[in-house]
Write a protein that holds these residues in place. Sequence first.
Motif, PDB file in Angstrom:
ATOM      1  N   LEU A   1      39.685  37.908  41.997  1.00  0.00           N
ATOM      2  CA  LEU A   1      40.032  36.512  42.268  1.00  0.00           C
ATOM      3  C   LEU A   1      41.536  36.276  42.155  1.00  0.00           C
ATOM      4  O   LEU A   1      42.111  35.487  42.920  1.00  0.00           O
ATOM      5  CB  LEU A   1      39.266  35.601  41.313  1.00  0.00           C
ATOM      6  CG  LEU A   1      37.755  35.497  41.549  1.00  0.00           C
ATOM      7  CD1 LEU A   1      37.100  34.662  40.465  1.00  0.00           C
ATOM      8  CD2 LEU A   1      37.457  34.907  42.933  1.00  0.00           C
ATOM      9  N   THR A   2      42.173  36.962  41.201  1.00  0.00           N
ATOM     10  CA  THR A   2      43.625  36.831  41.056  1.00  0.00           C
ATOM     11  C   THR A   2      44.337  37.348  42.296  1.00  0.00           C
ATOM     12  O   THR A   2      45.271  36.712  42.821  1.00  0.00           O
ATOM     13  CB  THR A   2      44.107  37.598  39.808  1.00  0.00           C
ATOM     14  OG1 THR A   2      43.483  37.057  38.646  1.00  0.00           O
ATOM     15  CG2 THR A   2      45.624  37.491  39.665  1.00  0.00           C
TER      16      THR A   2
ATOM     17  N   CYS B   1      46.241  34.599  49.392  1.00  0.00           N
ATOM     18  CA  CYS B   1      46.131  33.323  50.107  1.00  0.00           C
ATOM     19  C   CYS B   1      47.360  32.436  49.879  1.00  0.00           C
ATOM     20  O   CYS B   1      47.783  31.705  50.791  1.00  0.00           O
ATOM     21  CB  CYS B   1      44.859  32.593  49.667  1.00  0.00           C
ATOM     22  SG  CYS B   1      43.333  33.385  50.242  1.00  0.00           S
ATOM     23  N   TRP B   2      47.951  32.490  48.701  1.00  0.00           N
ATOM     24  CA  TRP B   2      49.117  31.664  48.425  1.00  0.00           C
ATOM     25  C   TRP B   2      50.349  32.181  49.172  1.00  0.00           C
ATOM     26  O   TRP B   2      51.038  31.411  49.859  1.00  0.00           O
ATOM     27  CB  TRP B   2      49.387  31.631  46.916  1.00  0.00           C
ATOM     28  CG  TRP B   2      50.621  30.853  46.544  1.00  0.00           C
ATOM     29  CD1 TRP B   2      51.813  31.358  46.112  1.00  0.00           C
ATOM     30  CD2 TRP B   2      50.785  29.442  46.588  1.00  0.00           C
ATOM     31  NE1 TRP B   2      52.716  30.352  45.881  1.00  0.00           N
ATOM     32  CE2 TRP B   2      52.116  29.144  46.162  1.00  0.00           C
ATOM     33  CE3 TRP B   2      49.956  28.376  46.938  1.00  0.00           C
ATOM     34  CZ2 TRP B   2      52.602  27.854  46.086  1.00  0.00           C
ATOM     35  CZ3 TRP B   2      50.452  27.072  46.867  1.00  0.00           C
ATOM     36  CH2 TRP B   2      51.761  26.833  46.444  1.00  0.00           C
TER      37      TRP B   2
ATOM     38  N   PHE C   1      43.818  34.968  45.229  1.00  0.00           N
ATOM     39  CA  PHE C   1      44.690  33.801  45.124  1.00  0.00           C
ATOM     40  C   PHE C   1      46.113  34.143  45.559  1.00  0.00           C
ATOM     41  O   PHE C   1      46.747  33.388  46.314  1.00  0.00           O
ATOM     42  CB  PHE C   1      44.694  33.270  43.692  1.00  0.00           C
ATOM     43  CG  PHE C   1      45.702  32.163  43.470  1.00  0.00           C
ATOM     44  CD1 PHE C   1      45.426  30.872  43.894  1.00  0.00           C
ATOM     45  CD2 PHE C   1      46.930  32.423  42.881  1.00  0.00           C
ATOM     46  CE1 PHE C   1      46.365  29.856  43.716  1.00  0.00           C
ATOM     47  CE2 PHE C   1      47.868  31.423  42.700  1.00  0.00           C
ATOM     48  CZ  PHE C   1      47.580  30.134  43.121  1.00  0.00           C
ATOM     49  N   LYS C   2      46.637  35.282  45.084  1.00  0.00           N
ATOM     50  CA  LYS C   2      48.003  35.664  45.449  1.00  0.00           C
ATOM     51  C   LYS C   2      48.141  35.872  46.955  1.00  0.00           C
ATOM     52  O   LYS C   2      49.128  35.446  47.571  1.00  0.00           O
ATOM     53  CB  LYS C   2      48.399  36.938  44.704  1.00  0.00           C
ATOM     54  CG  LYS C   2      48.649  36.750  43.213  1.00  0.00           C
ATOM     55  CD  LYS C   2      49.088  38.064  42.582  1.00  0.00           C
ATOM     56  CE  LYS C   2      49.418  37.900  41.117  1.00  0.00           C
ATOM     57  NZ  LYS C   2      49.844  39.179  40.489  1.00  0.00           N
TER      58      LYS C   2
END
Length: 544
Positions: free
Chosen positions: A476-477, A483-484, A480-481
Amino acid sequence: MFPLGQAMSDSSLAVSDRTDWPLQPTAGYACARRILCVFPRYEPSLGSFDYAYDLTGNLRAFMPPQGLLVIAASVPAGWQVRFADENIDAAKPEDFAWADAVFISGMHVQRHRMDDICRRAHAAAKPAVLGGPSVSACPELYPEFDYIHIGEIGDATTELFAMLARDCARPRAQVRLETRERLPLDRFPVPAYELVSFEYYFLGSIQFSSGCPFTCEFCDIPGLYGRVPRMKRPDQIIAELDKMRACGLSTAVYFVDDNFIANRRAVRELIPHLIAWQEKHSFPIPFAFEATLNIAKYDDLLADLRDANFTGIFCGIETPELEALRQMSKKQNMTMPILEAVDRLNGYGMEVIAGMIIGLDTDSPDTEARVTTFIEQSNIPMLTLNLLQALPRTPLWDRLEREGRLSQESDRESNVVFKLPYEQTIAIWRACLEYAYDPERLFRRYDYQIHRTYPHRRKLPPRPGQLTIANLKRGLTMLFKVCWKLGVLADYRRAFWGYAWPRLKEGRIEEIIATGIIAKHLITFARKACAGELNASHYSNKVR
């Protein structure tokens, strides 16, 4: 010594005493030594993934150096070894102070970094010992080293250890040791994987064979390692896989052979052992390898490789132009149409990575269009587009030297005097690189792989212990990175979401993470290279 599988807190670790030294004679080494093995940092390249590490947690390097780990496993019994991969952490002053001698290895692309390590060893008053492919091909490039080891591990290695056992002071003049009798591959020790923190590497590395029967004009492998392939036994490969897993490897393994199918009979004998190993351990890791494109002719071999969970292959395609292939003696790429060969490999679940060369004698103003058309038609996501460079101990070097077409000008991207004007050749290379790594085109090619290639891979059973809180948090981390940084901050976010959104809705998270990591590196590298911030050739002498 850390127990196997425990992560190291730094880049160095002393090896425990060994009793299975593979080299002879074993007598006369009463004086134990401390050896610091240092692997030099690479410059950024298409295959280095430097620009993706901000997305990947602990990952900081591509794969461990096979050669130095074999040397670390070959030191005499009772000697101690520390290992530093400067792609992860630089060797520290206290490492040099600890050592009796400093061992270094590397390729031409790491020449300046090797010289820097030599200077640091001398500043600590320690002898610097250099081996590996670069010094073996060009010993004259390394006059500052105290010992140079030319050729593969063998009788010269035994002699080197004997000299250091007698006296570890820096010699008055450079000592040159050249292997006359190589240690057979089936007597190689298991590399010292216990020195490696696999949590920092994208891949593990393993060597099955050495040598290649082909004589491509630009390649130095036959000159360095011979045309008759030499092999390890299947039980050696299984032992190395077991040790890498015990030392914490959980990603993938790359067979670093320059041509994995140089001896097809030996590969066919190996594969059943790999399949049995994968099945025994519930397919813990995928494999990747490098081979000549003529592998596409052998459907039975490709089917077996698929069953062993080989999912990636690097092929030196070089050029789509047939006359160029003939002139460089790359006829093995002409056994079937190149696009058909690529498609056949995709049909067995193997994603192709292609090596491509710009600057061939047959290049013309039409080369750019032919290469970009090939990129579009082949749907190969990753292509290492490189300027032609003449390497010593190759037929290309010899021919260009006769023709007076070798340049030593330090401001050039290549040592080849091209047939086309230099600036025009650079412009073609830059245009092809820019085309290949246009974000929308790149994500479209990955989308093609998901529909054409990945469904043909072997269906794998669930792996025990995979669904853990730690793995879920890590995934998940990274999601997130990705997608960000690609979906919010990047100027190509529209292209990213065009690829990622359908998969996000289907819960295909791994595909988003894997493609996002690679795409970020490729796009960033291409933009920097096209802007003149990076060299156009991995072998360029140009210093930026």
